[in-house]
Design a protein around this motif. Structure first.
Motif, PDB file in Angstrom:
ATOM      1  N   MET A   1      46.636  39.864 -11.553  1.00 48.67           N
ATOM      2  CA  MET A   1      46.221  39.329 -10.448  1.00 48.67           C
ATOM      3  C   MET A   1      47.245  39.641  -9.587  1.00 48.67           C
ATOM      4  O   MET A   1      48.484  39.936  -9.675  1.00 48.67           O
ATOM      5  N   THR A   2      46.882  39.359  -8.219  1.00 50.84           N
ATOM      6  CA  THR A   2      47.552  39.601  -7.028  1.00 50.84           C
ATOM      7  C   THR A   2      47.605  38.418  -6.019  1.00 50.84           C
ATOM      8  O   THR A   2      46.563  38.038  -5.701  1.00 50.84           O
TER       9      THR A   2
ATOM     10  N   THR B   1      45.065  33.933  -4.641  1.00 54.17           N
ATOM     11  CA  THR B   1      45.261  34.838  -5.841  1.00 54.17           C
ATOM     12  C   THR B   1      43.931  35.577  -6.098  1.00 54.17           C
ATOM     13  O   THR B   1      43.087  34.906  -6.059  1.00 54.17           O
ATOM     14  N   LEU B   2      44.306  36.980  -5.968  1.00 51.27           N
ATOM     15  CA  LEU B   2      43.021  37.855  -6.028  1.00 51.27           C
ATOM     16  C   LEU B   2      43.021  38.344  -7.689  1.00 51.27           C
ATOM     17  O   LEU B   2      43.908  39.226  -7.955  1.00 51.27           O
ATOM     18  N   ALA B   3      42.114  37.538  -8.310  1.00 52.65           N
ATOM     19  CA  ALA B   3      42.305  37.860  -9.853  1.00 52.65           C
ATOM     20  C   ALA B   3      42.170  39.449 -10.120  1.00 52.65           C
ATOM     21  O   ALA B   3      42.726  39.789 -11.146  1.00 52.65           O
ATOM     22  N   GLU B   4      41.288  39.961  -9.588  1.00 57.59           N
ATOM     23  CA  GLU B   4      41.019  41.538  -9.704  1.00 57.59           C
ATOM     24  C   GLU B   4      41.758  42.434  -8.628  1.00 57.59           C
ATOM     25  O   GLU B   4      41.409  43.548  -8.390  1.00 57.59           O
ATOM     26  N   GLY B   5      42.868  41.900  -7.924  1.00 56.45           N
ATOM     27  CA  GLY B   5      43.195  42.356  -6.970  1.00 56.45           C
ATOM     28  C   GLY B   5      42.405  43.019  -5.694  1.00 56.45           C
ATOM     29  O   GLY B   5      41.520  42.421  -5.257  1.00 56.45           O
ATOM     30  N   PHE B   6      42.683  44.262  -5.321  1.00 53.85           N
ATOM     31  CA  PHE B   6      41.722  44.887  -4.416  1.00 53.85           C
ATOM     32  C   PHE B   6      40.422  45.636  -5.023  1.00 53.85           C
ATOM     33  O   PHE B   6      39.651  46.248  -4.355  1.00 53.85           O
ATOM     34  N   SER B   7      40.344  45.591  -6.206  1.00 58.17           N
ATOM     35  CA  SER B   7      38.974  46.170  -6.921  1.00 58.17           C
ATOM     36  C   SER B   7      37.730  45.717  -6.570  1.00 58.17           C
ATOM     37  O   SER B   7      36.731  46.461  -6.723  1.00 58.17           O
ATOM     38  N   THR B   8      37.701  44.422  -6.083  1.00 60.28           N
ATOM     39  CA  THR B   8      36.473  43.815  -5.596  1.00 60.28           C
ATOM     40  C   THR B   8      36.080  43.859  -4.047  1.00 60.28           C
ATOM     41  O   THR B   8      35.286  43.348  -3.615  1.00 60.28           O
TER      42      THR B   8
ATOM     43  N   VAL C   1      35.920  43.328   5.627  1.00 62.05           N
ATOM     44  CA  VAL C   1      36.147  43.794   4.582  1.00 62.05           C
ATOM     45  C   VAL C   1      36.682  42.706   3.750  1.00 62.05           C
ATOM     46  O   VAL C   1      37.439  41.824   4.135  1.00 62.05           O
ATOM     47  N   VAL C   2      35.893  42.191   2.480  1.00 62.22           N
ATOM     48  CA  VAL C   2      36.310  41.045   1.833  1.00 62.22           C
ATOM     49  C   VAL C   2      36.762  41.302   0.321  1.00 62.22           C
ATOM     50  O   VAL C   2      36.376  42.179  -0.150  1.00 62.22           O
ATOM     51  N   ALA C   3      37.701  40.570  -0.216  1.00 63.41           N
ATOM     52  CA  ALA C   3      38.040  40.785  -1.606  1.00 63.41           C
ATOM     53  C   ALA C   3      37.762  39.290  -2.131  1.00 63.41           C
ATOM     54  O   ALA C   3      37.762  38.340  -1.541  1.00 63.41           O
ATOM     55  N   SER C   4      37.522  39.256  -3.642  1.00 61.00           N
ATOM     56  CA  SER C   4      37.187  38.312  -4.280  1.00 61.00           C
ATOM     57  C   SER C   4      38.338  37.339  -4.652  1.00 61.00           C
ATOM     58  O   SER C   4      39.315  37.979  -5.373  1.00 61.00           O
TER      59      SER C   4
END
Length: 140
Positions: free
Chosen positions: A1-2, A18-25, A40-43
């Motif tokens: 988590m990030t 908190t990005l649960a999968e970091g920037f992989s999404t 550009v978005v992250a989940s």
């Protein structure tokens, strides 16, 4: 988590996420709104954004089915995040609002098909391309 802090351009809205999968999404979308916005978005999971200042300064915009809700600062107009149509339990967070992060930090960003949205087609989210950033080498 990030975990990251972030804000809009004028600083009226500040948040922690908190990005649960970091920037992989990370992703971009081809729907009419995202195409014009260009973010550009992250989940991030629902409930993973905590506003530390100015939540009352946020305003929102809905279009088409009204399912997705796009949030932006009412002072400077910067889009901070949105509640996804494809999964209303997820947010898409504008990476450009995250402290120390730029959309140009990512050499490749997947682009998903928002024109033929999964909620309309009944199919899985479809990747339709890749946005690439290749920094120019300074000539001497």
């Amino acid at each position: 988590m990030t975990s990251r802090t972030g804000q809009c351009h004028c600083g009226a809205v500040k948040f922690e996420v908190t990005l649960a999968e970091g920037f992989s999404t990370i992703r971009r979308c081809t729907c009419s709104y995202c195409r014009m916005r260009g973010a550009v978005v992250a989940s991030a999971a629902m409930g993973s954004i905590r506003f530390t200042r100015g939540e009352e300064s946020l305003t929102s915009y809905r279009f088409n089915t009204g399912t997705a809700q796009h949030f932006f600062c009412s002072r400077c107009g910067i889009y901070t995040h949105h509640q996804r149509r494809s999964n209303p339990h997820l947010y898409g967070v504008n990476v450009a609002c995250l402290d120390g992060v730029s959309p140009f930090d990512f050499a490749e960003v997947p682009v998903v098909d928002g024109v033929n949205h999964p909620s309309d087609t009944g199919q899985a989210t479809r990747r339709v391309g890749t946005l690439r950033f290749d920094p120019a080498v300074e000539e001497r």
